[in-house]
Design a protein around this motif. Structure first.
Motif, short mmCIF file in Angstrom:
data_model
loop_
_atom_site.label_atom_id
_atom_site.label_comp_id
_atom_site.label_asym_id
_atom_site.label_seq_id
_atom_site.Cartn_x
_atom_site.Cartn_y
_atom_site.Cartn_z
N ILE A 212 34.49 8.67 -7.93
CA ILE A 212 35.64 9.45 -7.47
C ILE A 212 35.19 10.44 -6.40
CG2 ILE A 212 37.20 11.29 -8.21
CD1 ILE A 212 37.55 9.53 -10.80
N GLY A 213 34.00 11.00 -6.56
CA GLY A 213 33.46 11.89 -5.54
C GLY A 213 33.27 11.15 -4.22
N ALA A 214 32.71 9.94 -4.31
CA ALA A 214 32.49 9.16 -3.09
C ALA A 214 33.83 8.86 -2.41
CB ALA A 214 31.77 7.86 -3.43
N MET A 215 34.82 8.50 -3.20
CA MET A 215 36.13 8.18 -2.65
C MET A 215 36.73 9.39 -1.94
SD MET A 215 39.42 6.63 -4.58
CE MET A 215 40.37 7.92 -5.28
N LEU A 216 36.64 10.56 -2.59
CA LEU A 216 37.24 11.75 -1.98
C LEU A 216 36.50 12.14 -0.72
CD1 LEU A 216 38.12 13.88 -5.12
CD2 LEU A 216 39.68 12.73 -3.56
N ALA A 217 35.17 12.01 -0.74
CA ALA A 217 34.41 12.37 0.45
C ALA A 217 34.79 11.48 1.62
CB ALA A 217 32.92 12.26 0.16
N LEU A 218 34.91 10.18 1.36
CA LEU A 218 35.25 9.26 2.45
C LEU A 218 36.68 9.50 2.95
CD1 LEU A 218 33.50 6.12 1.02
CD2 LEU A 218 32.81 7.49 2.99
N THR A 219 37.56 9.97 2.07
CA THR A 219 38.90 10.33 2.51
C THR A 219 38.84 11.40 3.59
OG1 THR A 219 39.73 9.90 0.31
CG2 THR A 219 41.11 11.24 1.70
N THR A 220 37.83 12.25 3.51
CA THR A 220 37.76 13.35 4.47
C THR A 220 36.87 13.03 5.66
OG1 THR A 220 35.91 14.35 3.28
CG2 THR A 220 38.12 15.04 2.65
N THR A 221 35.94 12.07 5.51
CA THR A 221 35.05 11.79 6.63
C THR A 221 35.36 10.47 7.31
OG1 THR A 221 33.44 10.77 5.16
CG2 THR A 221 33.17 13.11 5.61
N GLY A 222 36.13 9.62 6.65
CA GLY A 222 36.59 8.42 7.33
C GLY A 222 35.93 7.14 6.90
N LEU A 223 36.64 6.05 7.19
CA LEU A 223 36.19 4.70 6.87
C LEU A 223 36.43 3.84 8.10
CD1 LEU A 223 37.87 4.53 3.38
CD2 LEU A 223 35.47 4.02 3.76
N PRO A 224 35.69 2.74 8.25
CA PRO A 224 35.93 1.86 9.39
C PRO A 224 37.22 1.06 9.22
CG PRO A 224 34.17 0.98 8.03
CD PRO A 224 34.54 2.30 7.44
N THR B 166 27.89 5.12 2.86
CA THR B 166 27.27 6.00 3.86
C THR B 166 26.71 7.22 3.13
OG1 THR B 166 29.30 7.25 4.09
CG2 THR B 166 29.00 5.38 5.59
N TRP B 167 26.03 8.06 3.89
CA TRP B 167 25.52 9.31 3.28
C TRP B 167 26.65 10.17 2.75
CZ3 TRP B 167 21.19 10.15 1.23
CH2 TRP B 167 20.05 9.48 1.69
N TYR B 168 27.79 10.11 3.44
CA TYR B 168 28.92 10.91 2.97
C TYR B 168 29.34 10.49 1.57
CZ TYR B 168 29.58 13.00 7.56
OH TYR B 168 29.42 13.72 8.70
N ALA B 169 29.34 9.19 1.34
CA ALA B 169 29.72 8.71 0.00
C ALA B 169 28.74 9.24 -1.04
CB ALA B 169 29.75 7.18 -0.01
N VAL B 170 27.46 9.21 -0.70
CA VAL B 170 26.45 9.67 -1.66
C VAL B 170 26.60 11.17 -1.92
CG1 VAL B 170 23.97 9.93 -2.05
CG2 VAL B 170 24.86 7.85 -0.97
N ILE B 171 26.78 11.92 -0.83
CA ILE B 171 26.92 13.37 -1.01
C ILE B 171 28.17 13.70 -1.82
CG2 ILE B 171 27.43 15.52 0.23
CD1 ILE B 171 25.54 14.45 2.44
N GLY B 172 29.27 13.01 -1.53
CA GLY B 172 30.50 13.25 -2.28
C GLY B 172 30.31 12.92 -3.75
N GLY B 173 29.64 11.80 -4.02
CA GLY B 173 29.39 11.41 -5.40
C GLY B 173 28.55 12.46 -6.12
N LEU B 174 27.47 12.89 -5.45
CA LEU B 174 26.61 13.92 -6.06
C LEU B 174 27.38 15.22 -6.24
CD1 LEU B 174 23.23 13.36 -4.16
CD2 LEU B 174 23.80 12.73 -6.53
N ALA B 175 28.27 15.53 -5.29
CA ALA B 175 29.02 16.78 -5.37
C ALA B 175 29.84 16.85 -6.65
CB ALA B 175 29.93 16.92 -4.15
N ILE B 176 30.54 15.75 -6.96
CA ILE B 176 31.40 15.79 -8.15
C ILE B 176 30.55 15.71 -9.42
CG2 ILE B 176 33.32 14.68 -9.34
CD1 ILE B 176 33.98 16.21 -6.70
N VAL B 177 29.49 14.91 -9.39
CA VAL B 177 28.62 14.86 -10.57
C VAL B 177 28.01 16.23 -10.83
CG1 VAL B 177 26.47 13.91 -11.47
CG2 VAL B 177 28.12 12.40 -10.36
N GLY B 178 27.47 16.85 -9.76
CA GLY B 178 26.82 18.16 -9.92
C GLY B 178 27.81 19.21 -10.40
N PHE B 179 28.99 19.24 -9.77
CA PHE B 179 29.99 20.21 -10.19
C PHE B 179 30.37 19.98 -11.65
CE2 PHE B 179 34.53 20.81 -11.03
CZ PHE B 179 34.59 22.19 -10.96
#
Lengths: 528, 362
Positions: free
Chosen positions: B131-143, B159-172
């Protein structure tokens, strides 16, 4: 296979699977709420035991409905993105309302009911269950509004090639939806009634077999008790006999209701989707006869292969129009009509991908619709017959010791599930080749329809859908086994499985040395 | 008519924040089952802190999804189909987790419980990450191409954005859950949860900060930066309150961090709801992705009535179950002697299913 075919298999599998749990949730929830109300009104402990036992089974099943329901909402966007774009303006609204107005209510108040035993005042606690049940029923209504719009679009205008909602009242009072709602709720009650009947029959039969209950010279039951089998006291008998007769009555009323609503639904379908009903009859030529048995080349969609072996003249006209003489259009008459209205080939539009320009087959897969229709009615009738027999046989207070009659319990439990699944397969497969079937009566905007071939996600590859189909089907299969094992364990356990304090074979000192002590009043009566 | 689509953009953001706030801690509690909890008693305490509420929390996800479908069908269709593979994992995670909550305690057997504990822990982890990855990509874009369909294959989203978004929600979720456990339990577990918050908060919240700053750098508006500053201040407040032993305040400040942080991200991206990384012309925006104003109007009326009602009865639920939970509140786990199996086997049942005494402390 291409993504379209796999995505259709996936939709069918996950939907039918989800709909094994949903009717039991709606029906059993309603019956448990009635039982708990009876307990409050009468103070009879048998009703408390019934509430706890059936409530436990209800929860084991409920969670599977919840878990598989999320897939239902996500898969429209995942696998059917063109469909979602096309219908979003009208189809998304009932889905969102289901979540906001119904599913929140159901989940929150069920949590309160599970954990609120002894914590909430008795009346509030009971109200929580009723509110949760009402939530599940409202939930069914919204989903059926959405589905019925696909069967019979209303309340929209075509603007820029897409249907735009102009009349919400028409959408939410779609006659197709109201009849389907009535039909679904009665179907759910039939499932729950059969469930009570079958399981109670089994326990009464065990009590006879284990020599706890006997019958006197007049055939009346003599209720006994056992000191060595947990929970087999005198009240236990009244739990099962009350449950059995309650379930049987509910099943019979539900069957009558679903027959009435099914008849109404059929009459609407003859108007709204004549091809579906012709295919349900394997009726190639115009006529009035209802087929008892037709045979043909299974898998063939060619009408010349189908031979009606037995027919009741006039019955089909009666089902469609309440008279015995009006000719009903057969497949051969309908094909040119559909072709004239909706074209003979898929348009040369990029949205159809490789399928652009293909010839359209307006006849659904006939063996599926023909047998789906008959299995729905047949299984429903079988369940009602089982309920009637059960009521008659238990009039003196218990069941016969016959092992053969034990099978009645199995029929009572399984037949309603079969009827529900067959009904859905029939209604969805009968809609093909449309995902949104055209509404023949809609003046001016008869063009509100969508071919299934155009609905699938263009960006998603066959490999992705194969992956999800395999993953979901495997997980569903494993979880179905787990659910059935768990249900069986609790069913065999009897009331004691939900109320261990009733186990007269256990010594009291078993549980006394816990850390509970003075906190005992505060123990969560149901906890994880 | 710009007003209704904007209102619905805000409402959907609110639904996502509501989801992350509420299910954030029950996903985190799920992850703590295998890492933080010591022994069977603590695991049951953890489960029962969220027992009455997790199912209601999850409906926020369904509502966010349904509202996106109703209000922005093009956003819903493009996002969900583009992220097909990760969403399958999210679904599997949520399925396993839900079933595990209910089934774990139904059989009195260590193997059974261990299997479901893993289902809860991994299911929560995978769902939160996806869900974090999905939300991050919503904000940074998809091809996305001009039709809004993903190009570039099944893993084009990775992408890195997906990873960061995923980690963001897991960490939070982990930190939020620890703050929640500190608030809802007592004794040793409460103090360990507090220590976890104190030590790991900077690490747990860092990915979300990176995400917010990246989005703000890209689309910088002054109020996005202001909101980021508010989020940082809220996190510091939460940390200080935790250190001072004010667990309720710490938990709420953590919610403030989420609210400000998510608002920073969503506001930076507005009016785009899903950027196309191929061509900005193909971006989905509040205008070109939304439903008709008739549908949005109808949905607004329903939301104006429904949302406050949901908030009211969910708040009531939290009030009813407001007491701290300890092992002493939990009923002894028990297995029952089945009426039927016993009768079949005669008197004494052999081992496995039957009558093991229930007192064994773990």
């Amino acid at each position: 296979m291409e993504a379209l075919e796999i995505a259709r298999w996936q939709f069918g599998i996950v939907t039918v699977y989800h709909f094994l749990m949903v009717p039991l949730t709606i029906g059993l929830g309603t019956l448990v709420a009635i039982l708990q109300t009876r307990w409050h009104k009468t103070g009879n402990e048998a009703y408390l035991r019934m509430t706890k036992f059936w409530g436990k089974l209800f929860l084991i099943n409920f969670i599977m409905g919840v878990a598989t329901g999320i897939v239902q909402e996500f898969q429209f966007g995942m696998a059917w993105s063109e469909y979602s774009r096309f219908v979003g303006d009208v189809f998304g609204a009932p889905l969102a309302m289901e979540a906001l107005l119904a599913f929140f209510v159901e989940s929150t108040f069920l949590g309160l009911w599970i954990f609120g035993w002894k914590k909430l005042p008795a009346k509030v606690h009971l109200a929580c269950l009723w509110i949760a049940v009402a939530g599940s029923i409202v939930s069914a209504y919204f989903i059926l509004v959405a589905n019925s719009w696909m069967q019979h679009p209303v309340g929209v205008e075509m603007i820029d090639g897409r249907p735009v909602m102009v009349d919400a009242w028409a959408v939410f009072t779609n006659n197709t939806a109201l009849v389907a709602f009535f039909h679904t709720i009665t179907g759910a009650l039939a499932v729950a009634g059969g469930f009570l009947l079958g399981i109670s029959w089994y326990h009464l039969w065990r009590r006879r077999k284990d020599g706890i209950d006997t019958v006197d010279a007049n055939g009346r039951v003599v209720v006994g008790e056992s000191a060595t089998i947990p929970g087999r006291d005198k009240k236990d008998h009244s739990v099962w006999i009350k449950s059995l007769r309650f379930g049987a009555v509910v099943a019979m009323i539900a069957f009558a209701g679903s027959a009435i609503s099914g008849d109404l639904s059929g009459k609407l379908m003859f108007e709204q989707q004549p091809m579906k009903m012709a295919a349900a009859e394997a009726a190639c030529h115009d006529g009035t006869g209802f087929s008892i048995l037709s045979i043909g080349n299974v898998g063939s969609r060619d009408c010349s292969d189908v031979v009606a072996v037995m027919e009741i003249p006039g019955l089909l006209s009666f089902l469609a129009h309440n008279d015995f003489t009006t000719d009903i259009k057969g497949v051969n008459t309908l094909i040119p009509e559909y072709q004239e209205k909706y074209g003979t080939h898929l348009p040369d539009d990029p949205m159809y991908g490789a399928r652009a320009g293909q010839e359209i087959n307006y006849v659904p897969i006939m063996p599926v619709t023909y047998w789906g229709f008959r299995m729905m009615i047949g299984f429903g009738g079988l369940a009602a017959a089982a309920a009637a027999v059960a009521l008659w046989l238990t009039r003196k207070g218990t069941v016969p010791r016959s092992k053969g009659l034990m099978r009645l319990a199995l029929v009572g439990i399984l037949a309603p599930f079969g009827a529900n699944a067959a009904g859905w397969i029939f209604t969805e497969m009968g809609r093909q080749p449309f995902v949104v079937a055209p509404n023949p009566a809609m003046s001016g905007v008869d063009q509100v329809f969508m071919f299934t071939a155009a609905a699938v996600s263009p960006g998603v590859s066959a490999g992705e859908v194969i992956f999800s189909l395999v993953a979901l089907t495997t997980v569903y299969a494993v979880l179905l086994v787990v659910e059935v094992v768990l249900l069986t364990k609790f069913i065999r356990g009897g009331v004691v499985s939900a109320m261990p304090e009733l186990d007269q074979t256990k010594k009291k000192d078993d549980g006394g040395n816990g850390p509970g002590g003075e906190a005992d009043d505060d123990v969560l009566a149901f906890a994880y | 008519m710009d007003f209704l689509p904007t209102l619905w953009f805000i409402l959907i953001a609110v639904l996502w924040i509501g989801y992350l706030f509420l299910e954030g801690f029950d996903l985190g509690v799920g992850m703590l089952m295998k890492t933080f909890a010591r022994g069977e008693k603590e695991r049951r305490v953890l489960l029962n802190t969220v027992g009455p509420v997790w199912d209601g929390n999850e409906v926020w996800l369904l509502t966010a999804g349904g509202a996106t479908f109703a209000a922005f069908p093009f956003w819903y269709a493009s996002l969900f189909s583009a992220l097909y593979i990760p969403l399958v994992f999210v679904l599997l995670g949520l399925i396993f987790r839900a079933v595990a909550f209910e089934y774990r305690g139904k059989v009195h057997n260590d193997t059974w419980r261990t299997v479901w504990d893993w289902a809860i822990a991994l299911g929560s982890l995978v769902a939160a990450f996806g869900i974090g990855a999905m939300l991050a990509l919503t904000t940074t874009g998809l091809p996305l191409n001009e039709n809004g369909d993903r190009v570039g294959g099944a893993f084009a989203w990775f992408t890195w954005y997906a990873v960061i978004g995923g980690l963001a929600i897991v960490g939070f979720a982990v930190i939020h859950a620890a703050a929640f456990v500190a608030l809802k339990t007592d004794g040793d577990i409460r103090h360990r949860a507090r220590r976890l918050v104190g030590r790991w908060m900077p690490v747990g919240l860092a990915p979300m900060a990176v995400w917010a700053i990246a989005v703000a750098l890209e689309n910088g508006k002054w109020f996005s930066w202001l909101l980021i500053a508010v989020a940082v201040a809220a996190a510091v407040t939460s940390w200080a309150a935790n250190r001072a032993g004010r667990e309720g305040f710490s938990f709420l400040a953590m919610g403030g961090f989420l609210l400000a942080g998510a608002a920073a991200i969503f506001s930076a991206v507005y009016p785009v709801v899903l950027p196309s990384t191929l061509d900005p012309l193909w971006n989905l925006t509040v205008e070109n992705a939304s439903s008709s104003s008739y549908t949005l109007g109808l949905m607004s009326i329903v939301a104006a009535f429904g949302v406050p009602l949901v908030l009211a009865y969910q708040a009531w639920t939290y009030w009813i179950f407001r007491k701290r939970i300890t092992a002493a509140h939990l009923p002894e786990p028990h297995d029952f002697a089945p009426a039927v199996a016993l009768a079949t086997a005669g008197a004494a049942p052999a081992g496995a299913t039957g009558t093991t005494p229930t007192g064994s402390a773990s």
